[in-house]
Structure formats: structure tokens, C-alpha cells
Design an enzyme around this catalytic site. Structure first.
Site, short mmCIF file in Angstrom:
data_model
loop_
_atom_site.label_atom_id
_atom_site.label_comp_id
_atom_site.label_asym_id
_atom_site.label_seq_id
_atom_site.Cartn_x
_atom_site.Cartn_y
_atom_site.Cartn_z
N ARG A 234 0.84 -1.19 0.00
CA ARG A 234 0.00 0.00 0.00
C ARG A 234 0.88 1.25 0.00
O ARG A 234 1.93 1.29 0.64
CB ARG A 234 -0.91 0.03 1.23
CG ARG A 234 -2.08 -0.95 1.19
CD ARG A 234 -3.14 -0.52 0.19
NE ARG A 234 -4.33 -1.35 0.23
CZ ARG A 234 -4.52 -2.42 -0.51
NH1 ARG A 234 -3.55 -2.85 -1.32
NH2 ARG A 234 -5.66 -3.11 -0.42
N GLU A 263 -4.62 6.87 -5.34
CA GLU A 263 -4.49 6.25 -6.66
C GLU A 263 -5.70 6.59 -7.53
O GLU A 263 -6.84 6.47 -7.05
CB GLU A 263 -4.34 4.73 -6.52
CG GLU A 263 -3.04 4.35 -5.84
CD GLU A 263 -2.95 2.86 -5.50
OE1 GLU A 263 -1.83 2.40 -5.22
OE2 GLU A 263 -4.00 2.19 -5.49
N HIS A 285 -0.48 -0.35 -9.79
CA HIS A 285 -1.20 -1.24 -8.87
C HIS A 285 -1.70 -2.49 -9.58
O HIS A 285 -2.88 -2.84 -9.52
CB HIS A 285 -2.36 -0.50 -8.20
CG HIS A 285 -2.76 -1.10 -6.88
ND1 HIS A 285 -3.14 -0.37 -5.79
CD2 HIS A 285 -2.83 -2.41 -6.47
CE1 HIS A 285 -3.44 -1.16 -4.78
NE2 HIS A 285 -3.25 -2.41 -5.17
#
Length: 321
Positions: A234, A263, A285
Site C-alpha cells: 500500500r 491512486e 497497482h
């Protein structure tokens, strides 16, 4: 009859099948949902599916029919679990699906950075090979993994798998004891020792109030071997402004990040300012997102929903255990 609403189906790739549960239900699917659409879309729903759409206490309080929040991910920081626990809403998550995809992405980042794959590729495209006076050239450093020390923050299944792959490369894995914690047993190496002696540090722990900003300038200044920092967990685990300072001052040798604090990151964010550097790799991601892993995730997501309705709930992080 249960009403099921998937708030952000686009977080699972379109080629992946999300099967329908094997009980009578109404199913509604939205590709994306903004914060101001959540209450309206979940009105009357007994089961909500979310990957990253936040379900705050304020939102949850307006959804009296909701019985289950099925998170289509391992991390559940998008849901106010304390509120759910207090008000009888179960929360489930996905576990074990990323045992190959995240560690493999971790090592893709490590190998690319240690061997300068990206800058060498850029040099080849720019014609540097033709300019060389011999069969190869040495514009960027290349380092072996064998014999290096791999610091791992997070001792769960992903951290354990990363350690296993590291051993296969001839590395010495070190599981970091929790920051500011008393001695934790033979599996763990003291926190400061991991910072001081690792050649590579890879992060595999959840984002919680206790782990937010886990690595900042104070930690980077302890890193005597100028390690690579790898983060496939994270973004909020690392202070991004301090990361810029650490790279500028040569406290670390490079970073491979698959996550950012917020994000997608803003165009002028610290991570986007770093992304063009030759010792930085930033991916969007996707460490979790192999086709195989996403199908496993999708199947487990529906398993969790079916098990809840059948009275045998699985993978609960809030509600009745």
C-alpha cells in the site's frame, strides 16, 4: 431475495468471469462508482461488493438493508469495519489468491532495478549500442541477487513466498520485527538491523493506523547499504516526500513501487515526479492482477457471498466470527 450491487466491476479485468451466486437474487453491476453515488446505488441492497469504493460510517448509516460488504480484495481499509462490527454488518475479504502474482511482480521489479533493464533498453532505443566501440557498453550498474540480504516487512503468506523466491536466488531473507516492538522470536530480525543491513527491502504488510508512514526519512537515514525499496503493498506505508529526499541524497539506490498514496497519483505528486528517473519503476497497482489471480479472486468473492447466505460465512474481518 437478496439484492447484490457491485460498485466497481471495472477493477476486475473484463476477460475475467464473475459468476452469479447460486441462490435467488437481484444482481446490479456498475463499472465505476463515485462517492456521491454510493448511497443511491446501494439503496435496498443487502450485499455490497466493493474493491476500492469507500464505505464510510456516514454512508453505511444510510443503508439499513445492508447485511454484507464483500470486499473484492485483501485490503479492507476502504470499509469502516468498526462501524460494521457495531451495527451487525459482516465484512469479508479475499485471501491467498495472490501467492504467485505479487511475489513474481516483486521480483520483476527487483531484477529490473538490480540489472538496470529499463535504462539499458532506453539506451538501445536511443542508438547507444551503435555508438559503442565494442560489443557491449556499461552505462548503468548491474548487481547480482546472490549473496545479498533481502529485508522483508510483513511475514504473511506473501512475505513468506518472497522469502522463498529470494532463497532460490541465493539471497538471505530477513523478516523485520515490528517497528517499536519487543523481541518477537527467532523468525524475526530486529527492525533497525533490517534497515541497516539489507540490500533490498520489500514491503508486504497491510495499511493500518499503526503502519501508516512506516518508512520515512528517519528510517532511510539508517539504511547503511543504500538498499532498493520495493512496495507492492500500500502507498501510505511510505512517506512519499521523504522518498524523494532519500533518492536525492543517495540514501537508497532506487525504488520499485506498484502503489501510491492516493491512486491514481496526481500528475504533480512526488511519485510521478520520480517516475522518469532511471532507478525508479512505478507500475499502476497491477502486482495482484495476473489473469490466474483475478479469476481466483473472483471465484472466492462469490464463494464468500454464497457462504454468508448459506449461514457459513467465510473470510470475515468484521461481523460474527
Amino acid at each position: 431475495m437478496h439484492k447484490i450491487v457491485f460498485l466497481d466491476r471495472s477493477t476486475i479485468a473484463p476477460q475475467i468471469t464473475v459468476r452469479r451466486p447460486a441462490f435467488a437474487h437481484e444482481y446490479v453491476e456498475h463499472q465505476k462508482t463515485t462517492a456521491d453515488q454510493v448511497v443511491e446505488r446501494l439503496a435496498g441492497a443487502s450485499i455490497a461488493i466493493t474493491n476500492k469504493v469507500p464505505l464510510t460510517a456516514e454512508v453505511l448509516a444510510q443503508l439499513p438493508d445492508l447485511k454484507l460488504v464483500a470486499v473484492a480484495a485483501t485490503g479492507t481499509d476502504c470499509v469502516d469495519k468498526a462501524w460494521c462490527q457495531q451495527h451487525g454488518i459482516a465484512v469479508s475479504n479475499i485471501r491467498g489468491y495472490a501467492i504467485n502474482t505479487v511475489p513474481e511482480h516483486t521480483f520483476a521489479l527487483i531484477l529490473a532495478l538490480r540489472r538496470s533493464i529499463v535504462p539499458y533498453r532506453q539506451d538501445v532505443l536511443a542508438g547507444e549500442w551503435q555508438k559503442a566501440s565494442q560489443f557491449c557498453f556499461f552505462n548503468h550498474p548491474i548487481r547480482d541477487l546472490g549473496g545479498s540480504r533481502l529485508g522483508i516487512i510483513g511475514e504473511g503468506v506473501l512475505g513468506q513466498r518472497v522469502a522463498e523466491l529470494g532463497r532460490a536466488f541465493g539471497m538471505t531473507p530477513l523478516f523485520a520485527a515490528h517497528k517499536n516492538a519487543p523481541p518477537m522470536g527467532p523468525l524475526y530480525t530486529p527492525w533497525d538491523e533490517v534497515l541497516e543491513t539489507s540490500d533490498i527491502i520489500s514491503i508486504h504488510c497491510p495499511l493500518t493506523p499503526a503502519t501508516r508512514n512506516l518508512l520515512g526519512l528517519a528510517e532511510f537515514r539508517k539504511m547503511k547499504r543504500k538498499p532498493l525499496i520495493i512496495n507492492t503493498a500500500r502507498g501510505g506505508l511510505v512517506v512519499e516526500d521523504d522518498l524523494v529526499t532519500a533518492l536525492d541524497e543517495g540514501l537508497i539506490s532506487g525504488i520499485g513501487f506498484d502503489v501510491t498514496d492516493g491512486e491514481p497519483p496526481a500528475a504533480d505528486s512526488p511519485m510521478m515526479r520520480l517516475a522518469h528517473r532511471p532507478n525508479v519503476i512505478l507500475t499502476p497497482h497491477v502486482a495482484w492482477a495476473s489473469d490466474e489471480a483475478m479469476q481466483t479472486l473472483s471465484d472466492q468473492l462469490i464463494d464468500n457471498i454464497e457462504n454468508f447466505v448459506n449461514g457459513t460465512p467465510s473470510n470475515l474481518v468484521a461481523g460474527s466470527f
